[in-house]
Design an enzyme around this catalytic site. Structure first.
Site, PDB file in Angstrom:
ATOM      1  CG  ASN A  43     -31.738  32.261 143.838  1.00  0.00           C
ATOM      2  OD1 ASN A  43     -30.979  31.400 143.390  1.00  0.00           O
ATOM      3  ND2 ASN A  43     -31.306  33.357 144.440  1.00  0.00           N
ATOM      4  CD1 TRP A  44     -34.441  25.997 143.398  1.00  0.00           C
ATOM      5  CD2 TRP A  44     -33.312  24.354 142.373  1.00  0.00           C
ATOM      6  NE1 TRP A  44     -35.354  25.129 142.855  1.00  0.00           N
ATOM      7  CE2 TRP A  44     -34.692  24.116 142.218  1.00  0.00           C
ATOM      8  CE3 TRP A  44     -32.411  23.453 141.810  1.00  0.00           C
ATOM      9  CZ2 TRP A  44     -35.190  23.009 141.521  1.00  0.00           C
ATOM     10  CZ3 TRP A  44     -32.900  22.360 141.108  1.00  0.00           C
ATOM     11  CH2 TRP A  44     -34.279  22.141 140.973  1.00  0.00           C
ATOM     12  CE  LYS A  45     -31.028  32.565 148.009  1.00  0.00           C
ATOM     13  NZ  LYS A  45     -31.056  33.391 149.216  1.00  0.00           N
ATOM     14  CG  HIS A  92     -29.364  37.222 144.998  1.00  0.00           C
ATOM     15  ND1 HIS A  92     -28.811  37.124 146.255  1.00  0.00           N
ATOM     16  CD2 HIS A  92     -30.624  36.739 145.095  1.00  0.00           C
ATOM     17  CE1 HIS A  92     -29.706  36.593 147.077  1.00  0.00           C
ATOM     18  NE2 HIS A  92     -30.816  36.349 146.402  1.00  0.00           N
ATOM     19  CD  GLU A 134     -27.794  34.843 148.977  1.00  0.00           C
ATOM     20  OE1 GLU A 134     -27.738  34.018 148.046  1.00  0.00           O
ATOM     21  OE2 GLU A 134     -28.725  34.858 149.811  1.00  0.00           O
ATOM     22  CD  GLU A 179     -34.386  38.348 146.434  1.00  0.00           C
ATOM     23  OE1 GLU A 179     -35.116  37.350 146.489  1.00  0.00           O
ATOM     24  OE2 GLU A 179     -33.166  38.278 146.257  1.00  0.00           O
ATOM     25  N   GLY A 199     -33.366  34.364 153.965  1.00  0.00           N
ATOM     26  CA  GLY A 199     -32.859  33.198 154.678  1.00  0.00           C
ATOM     27  C   GLY A 199     -32.932  33.317 156.188  1.00  0.00           C
ATOM     28  CB  SER A 211     -38.446  34.725 154.980  1.00  0.00           C
ATOM     29  OG  SER A 211     -37.094  34.656 155.399  1.00  0.00           O
ATOM     30  N   GLY A 219     -36.414  31.718 147.737  1.00  0.00           N
ATOM     31  CA  GLY A 219     -35.194  30.964 147.995  1.00  0.00           C
ATOM     32  C   GLY A 219     -35.518  29.604 148.604  1.00  0.00           C
ATOM     33  N   GLY A 220     -35.351  29.490 149.915  1.00  0.00           N
ATOM     34  CA  GLY A 220     -35.506  28.210 150.617  1.00  0.00           C
ATOM     35  C   GLY A 220     -36.770  27.435 150.272  1.00  0.00           C
TER      36      GLY A 220
HETATM   37  P1  13P Z   1     -35.254  33.026 151.083  1.00  0.00           P
HETATM   38  O1  13P Z   1     -36.618  32.838 150.453  1.00  0.00           O
HETATM   39  O2  13P Z   1     -34.575  31.738 151.432  1.00  0.00           O
HETATM   40  O3  13P Z   1     -35.297  34.017 152.185  1.00  0.00           O
HETATM   41  O4  13P Z   1     -34.317  33.676 149.929  1.00  0.00           O
HETATM   42  C1  13P Z   1     -34.796  34.738 149.184  1.00  0.00           C
HETATM   43  C2  13P Z   1     -33.827  34.963 148.068  1.00  0.00           C
HETATM   44  O5  13P Z   1     -32.705  35.396 148.279  1.00  0.00           O
HETATM   45  C3  13P Z   1     -34.267  34.632 146.708  1.00  0.00           C
HETATM   46  O6  13P Z   1     -33.385  35.127 145.744  1.00  0.00           O
END
Ligand code: 13P
Length: 248
Positions: free
Chosen positions: A9-11, A93, A95, A165, A171, A211, A232-233
């Site tokens: 997920n590149w956000k 998600h 967010e 998650e 993050g 993470s 994510g990251g």
């Molecule tokens: P991180 O891997 O950056 O913690 O993000 C996880 C995430 O929200 C994937 O959707």
């Protein structure tokens, strides 16, 4: 058997040039055939990435509308996503829940719309830190699933995907321990067994997100009820992302 999945997920990261460069880097990687690989770039880049894509991975969107078409400014429909090569979408998600006020009711309507359109989705759930600290995480996650997902029939949910998650691990660099992840995943599986029976429950992939990185993916993926990850990251760099895929 639940399918193994590693999704990125590149956000709201990367511009067009970076997205295309990463696509080329992923094209050049030998991805594990047993693992379903999905990238969720910003929706704008699904089409150009799809045109450039050669590797064995899918493209999806981080969000989509619960409506078919019409006067919904700023929204993107499932058929529009499919018309540019997107095959799957994220729903719920944390967010989107937190910053875009997506309610359980709205997420339920997205689930129903996806099912009605035969569009694959990953349903996200997970508790915030305050809930974890008070020991209420199991009840919290169970309620999220009951409110937006468990109304589906066994046929409709069969082969589906859930991502756990924990918000406090997203993050932050803090990863759920193997015990914490497996405990939640085992409970999600047991609720699925209660509602849908063992055969369907065992056919649903439960991904861990928060993470997850090359250094911890192997031990997380070795948990019996962890069927992959939503990254994510660490999905923003092809080398890290493919290292996570290779952890299987
Ligand atoms: P991180 O891997 O950056 O913690 O993000 C996880 C995430 O929200 C994937 O959707």
């Amino acid at each position: 058997m639940a399918q193994k999945i590693v999704a990125g997920n590149w956000k709201m990261n990367h511009d067009l040039e970076q997205s295309l460069q990463l696509t080329e880097e992923l094209n050049a990687k030998q991805l594990d055939e047993d693992v379903r690989v999905i990238i969720f770039p910003p929706a704008l880049f699904v089409q150009p990435m799809s045109a450039l894509k050669e590797g064995d991975f899918e493209l999806g969107v981080q969000n989509f509308s619960q409506n078919t078409d019409g006067a919904y400014t700023g929204e993107i429909s499932i058929s529009q996503v499919e018309s540019v090569g997107g095959t799957v979408g994220l729903i719920g998600h944390s967010e989107r829940r937190a910053y875009h006020a997506e309610s359980s009711e709205l997420l339920k309507s997205k689930v129903d719309h996806a099912v009605a359109n035969n569009f694959d989705f990953i349903f996200c759930c997970g508790e915030p830190l305050s809930v974890r600290e008070s020991g209420g995480e199991l009840a919290f996650v169970k309620k999220q699933l009951q409110e937006s997902l468990f109304h589906l029939t066994a046929n409709q949910i069969d082969g589906g995907v859930i991502a756990y998650e924990p918000v406090w691990a997203i993050g932050t660099g803090v990863t759920a321990s193997v015990e914490q992840a497996e405990d939640m995943h085992k409970n999600i599986r047991s609720w699925l067994v209660e509602v849908y029976g063992t055969a369907v429950a065992n056919n649903i992939s439960i991904l861990y997100g928060g993470s997850c990185k090359p250094s911890n993916a192997k031990e997380l993926f070795s948990c019996p009820n962890v069927d992959g990850g939503l990254i994510g990251g660490a999905s923003l760099k092809a080398t890290d992302f493919s290292a996570i895929i290779q952890s299987y």
